[in-house]
Design an enzyme around this catalytic site. Structure first.
Site, short mmCIF file in Angstrom:
data_model
loop_
_atom_site.label_atom_id
_atom_site.label_comp_id
_atom_site.label_asym_id
_atom_site.label_seq_id
_atom_site.Cartn_x
_atom_site.Cartn_y
_atom_site.Cartn_z
N LEU A 17 85.77 -21.41 -7.23
CA LEU A 17 87.14 -21.79 -7.57
C LEU A 17 87.89 -22.26 -6.32
CD1 LEU A 17 89.27 -22.04 -9.77
CD2 LEU A 17 90.06 -19.75 -9.17
N TRP A 569 92.54 -3.79 7.91
CA TRP A 569 91.89 -5.03 7.53
C TRP A 569 90.39 -4.87 7.28
CZ3 TRP A 569 94.97 -8.60 11.47
CH2 TRP A 569 96.31 -8.67 11.02
N ASP A 607 96.94 -4.84 20.23
CA ASP A 607 97.67 -5.41 19.09
C ASP A 607 97.69 -4.44 17.91
OD1 ASP A 607 98.20 -7.93 20.24
OD2 ASP A 607 96.18 -8.62 19.76
N HIS A 649 101.62 -5.69 20.26
CA HIS A 649 102.20 -6.85 19.58
C HIS A 649 102.22 -6.58 18.08
CE1 HIS A 649 102.82 -10.83 17.99
NE2 HIS A 649 101.69 -10.72 17.31
N CYS A 651 103.21 -8.52 14.22
CA CYS A 651 103.42 -9.84 13.61
C CYS A 651 104.51 -9.83 12.55
CB CYS A 651 102.20 -10.31 12.88
SG CYS A 651 100.74 -10.38 13.82
N HIS A 702 103.83 -20.54 13.51
CA HIS A 702 103.28 -20.81 12.18
C HIS A 702 103.46 -22.25 11.76
CE1 HIS A 702 104.14 -16.52 12.52
NE2 HIS A 702 103.03 -16.37 11.85
N CYS A 734 103.45 -15.19 18.05
CA CYS A 734 102.13 -14.64 17.73
C CYS A 734 101.09 -15.47 18.49
CB CYS A 734 101.91 -14.71 16.22
SG CYS A 734 100.50 -13.74 15.64
#
Ligand code: GLN
Ligand code: ZN
Length: 768
Positions: A17, A569, A607, A649, A651, A702, A734
């Site tokens: 997909l 993650w 981070d 850091h 985000c 971004h 970032c």
């Protein structure tokens, strides 16, 4: 007793997909071809669930982009700015409109922004946020659900169960786009459309309809609760002859239990993986008639179900309600699991035997039913797998466990307080005011990615690969020196991804070949799997940091990913609490920090991009989570000498309700994302009188847009009115990994110039 599924992954086992959508967007295939790919995926999924022996099979869980966007289109909640797509564009109008809402529209002289995207509760799936106005009207706009139900019914008969996001969660997960009203009040306009929808599905032959109401596990206001009562009473009054299943997931109902069990519906689904303890209260309060769907198979992880544990819950429910009132199910939609473990050919067989992806989870639901009917051999097989995981040396490393149990306060603290450390850093690094730096990565060009692909295929030797990465690193360091950055980075060219890079070098992690999960639209991620106690057999980053540091006299910042972000993650263990796994990772990162320090790296950034997204759904659980998350960070940084400067850091920019915990991390320097909000969000730091140094991002990475010197200087001026100027750093929002070199160079040159301007203009305040 019945079995059901709440939703199945729609990207296809080979990400068909994703590929088809991207080809359609690039005008390489037409709508017909796109629809064919979709039809094939849907039919395969239905067939699979039928073959597995599932009694109620979802349809309309398919989506080209996002199921919440599907609801907005279905309910005619289409923001005004998209009107021109319908009036001025000749083509596949509904599809064009749909993708315009998802991705924005820049064609035929139109320039319309996409709808906002945000995380689906506490998952890494992102949905498109419904937009409401005070005079919002709803009507059935899209026919997709009816078509999909028809197709499903042809194959599945009465087993086909349409799935919709329920009316209250649909409103609560959306956003007011103008002031002066509360979106929950729109429930009165919305419910009649749901009634019409449900009646149409009933006329088409639906026996069951699933309405997802995940907001039932959140903290609800009185008004929200009344909306639930109103909506479901109205539906019950105006619909008959079709059974409504309300599905909740991701947490316990807690104070909403009474409300949920008394909704006038046929069945309630509850998550017994996240919250097995809620079963007793539900059984105590459940009225006669209501059927209970038990979510016992984890829809959000990759582990084999422990049948014995699930059977305890199921038997307890049967004992009280009788088997006829029980439905067995995964805890939530399987959208959040990878698709098929059978496709994994490289995972260690012992470990693979502990795992289950979406397809295998369907079988687990069916097998639980068979075991209840007396099939003992299935139970024994499962017991053997569970037992082998419990005792395997691949999982359990006494040395790692002991280190975590022995944590002391001292492990999690720096030697001296910040003010003492700061003085040492001033003397050691001799940086100007408004020191400039970057967040770590520099553009990952196709050339760099190609190098890794070639190394993997064996077309490059390791030595050739490393020479090429060294070259890129040298060039990057040179360039940073040339434009006059103060604290340099090596550029992270050797890293594919900030979590994967570490997971690949740590013990206790494994990687799949095909374990893709939808993140948003056509974007999929392949999270690492943490299966065992985590340790660090060897240095991970020292080689590259040392190499880069040797190229320059300026300070070179070492770059690491923090434990909470690595945990967040990845797919995590379900046989150990998250806190323990995080602490194990923290010790591994701590050792790397110490190795960097020993190699002469004086500034080290750890981070923690994902601390905020780990926040539990219920506010009452926030303090406990934040305590252990902060402690894990402190463990990573707690071993270094005072003269070493630790950066972190993050985000994002909403720090309002977590600022004291961010301060408790006690990083010497924190860099955050602020440029898009014009520094407004620095106010949390100012109000709190945040004591340590801080680098509010002055440049939004971004977008390819290059901000001017003046623009960034004025952001710095703004920041200087909020915080002590001696504490301010100058950096982008970032990492620059996704950017191209030309815009990166231009933007960073302007940034350095902005810092110089600030040094000249804000001098007076600096002296204070
Ligand atoms: N050091 C990482 C980078 O610069 C941080 C990325 C992130 O915060 N997402 O890419
Ligand atoms: Zn970031």
């Amino acid at each position: 007793m019945q079995t059901q599924n709440l939703g199945y992954p729609r990207i296809g086992g080979q990400r068909q997909l994703k590929k088809a959508c991207e080809q359609y967007w690039a005008n390489k295939i037409d709508l017909n071809e796109l629809n064919q790919v979709a039809r094939k995926i849907k039919e395969e999924n239905w067939q699979l669930q039928l073959d597995a022996g599932i009694d109620l099979i979802p349809c309309n869980d398919f989506s080209f982009y996002d199921q919440v966007l599907d609801m907005s289109l279905l309910l005619g909640a289409i923001p005004q700015r998209y009107a021109p797509v319908l009036t001025e564009v000749k083509g596949n109008q509904e599809t064009d409109l749909y993708f315009a809402m998802a991705r924005g529209y820049q064609k035929y002289g139109l320039d319309i922004t996409a709808m906002e995207m945000t995380k689906w509760l506490d998952t890494n799936y992102h949905y498109l946020v419904p937009e409401f106005t005070a005079k919002q009207e709803f009507r059935i706009f899209s026919e997709k659900v009816f078509g999909e139900f028809n197709a499903a019914k042809k194959l599945l008969g009465e087993k086909a169960k349409p799935v919709l996001l329920g009316p209250v969660s649909y409103l609560l997960l959306g956003k007011e786009k103008e002031q002066g009203f509360n979106r929950i009040d729109l429930i009165k306009q919305l419910v009649p459309v749901y009634v019409e929808l449900i009646n149409r599905l009933k006329q088409q032959g639906a026996e069951w309809i699933q309405l997802d109401e995940p907001c039932l596990v959140l903290d609800l206001s009185k008004k929200d609760k009344e909306a639930f009562e109103f909506a479901y009473r109205s539906i019950a009054n105006r619909v008959s002859g079709v059974k409504i299943l309300v599905a909740t997931y991701f947490d316990a109902l807690l104070d909403n239990t009474q409300l949920a069990v008394n909704l006038p519906v046929a069945a309630l689904h509850v998550d017994l993986v996240r919250a097995p303890e809620q079963l007793e209260e539900i059984l105590a309060l459940i009225p006669d008639q209501l059927q209970l769907s038990l979510g016992v198979v984890d829809g959000r992880n990759v582990w084999k179900n422990d049948y014995e544990k699930s059977l305890v819950l199921i038997n307890r429910a049967i004992e009280q309600l009788g088997a006829d009132r029980i439905i067995i199910a995964p805890s939530c939609s399987l959208l959040h699991s990878p698709i098929d473990l059978d496709l994994e050919t490289t995972i260690d067989l012992e470990i693979k035997n502990w795992m289950a992806f979406a397809k295998q989870k369907l079988n687990e639901v069916a097998e639980l039913k068979l075991i209840l009917k007396g099939n003992d051999s299935l139970l024994q097989l499962n017991k053997a797998a569970i037992q082998s995981r419990k005792s395997s040396e691949k999982v359990h490393k006494p040395l790692v466990k002991n280190r975590v149990t022995a944590i002391t306060e001292g492990d999690a603290s720096r030697n001296s307080v910040f003010s003492v450390r700061q003085q040492l850093h001033i003397n050691r690094f001799n940086l100007p005011s408004f020191p400039t730096t970057t967040i770590g990565s520099f553009p990952q060009t196709d050339d760099i990615r190609q190098l890794r692909a070639k190394l993997k295929k064996g077309e490059l030797s390791l030595a050739q690969y490393e020479t090429a990465i060294e070259q890129a690193t040298i060039a990057c360091v040179r360039w940073q020196e040339e434009i006059g950055l103060d604290v340099l980075v090596h550029g992270e060219f050797e890293r594919n991804d900030m979590v994967e890079y570490f997971g690949e070098q740590l013990d206790g992690f494994l990687f799949t070949k095909n374990g893709w999960v939808q993140s948003y639209g056509s974007r999929c991620v392949k999270p690492p799997v943490i299966y065992g106690d985590v340790s660090r057999p060897d240095d991970m980053t020292v080689r590259w940091s040392k190499f880069a540091a040797a190229q320059t006299d300026r300070p070179m910042k070492g770059m690491l990913t923090g434990p909470v972000t690595i945990l967040q993650w990845s797919f995590v263990r379900d046989d150990q609490v998250r806190e323990t796994t995080t602490n194990q990772i923290a010790f591994a990162i701590r050792d790397e920090v110490l190795a960097l320090e020993a190699a002469g790296i004086g500034i080290i950034q750890i981070d923690e991009a994902a601390i905020r997204e780990g926040l539990p759904l219920r506010k009452a659980k926030h303090p406990q989570y934040l305590d252990w998350a902060v402690k894990a960070f402190r463990i990573t940084a707690g071993g270094v000498q005072d003269k070493t400067q630790i950066h972190t850091h993050m985000c994002y920019s909403e720090f309002n309700n977590i600022i004291e915990h961010i301060a408790a991390m006690d990083a010497d320097v924190i860099t955050i994302e602020t440029s898009r909000s014009q520094m407004e969000l620095l106010e949390a730091f100012a109000d709190f009188e945040y004591p340590n140094e801080i680098g509010p991002g002055v440049y939004d990475i971004h977008s390819p847009r290059v901000p001017s010197t003046e623009e960034m200087a004025s952001l710095l001026t703004k920041a200087a009115t909020l915080l002590p100027t001696r504490n301010l750093w100058v950096n982008p929002d970032c990492g620059l990994k996704t950017r191209k070199w030309p815009e990166t160079k231009a933007a960073l040159q302007n940034m350095v110039a902005a810092a110089k301007l600030a040094r000249e203009q804000i001098k007076v305040q600096y002296v204070n």
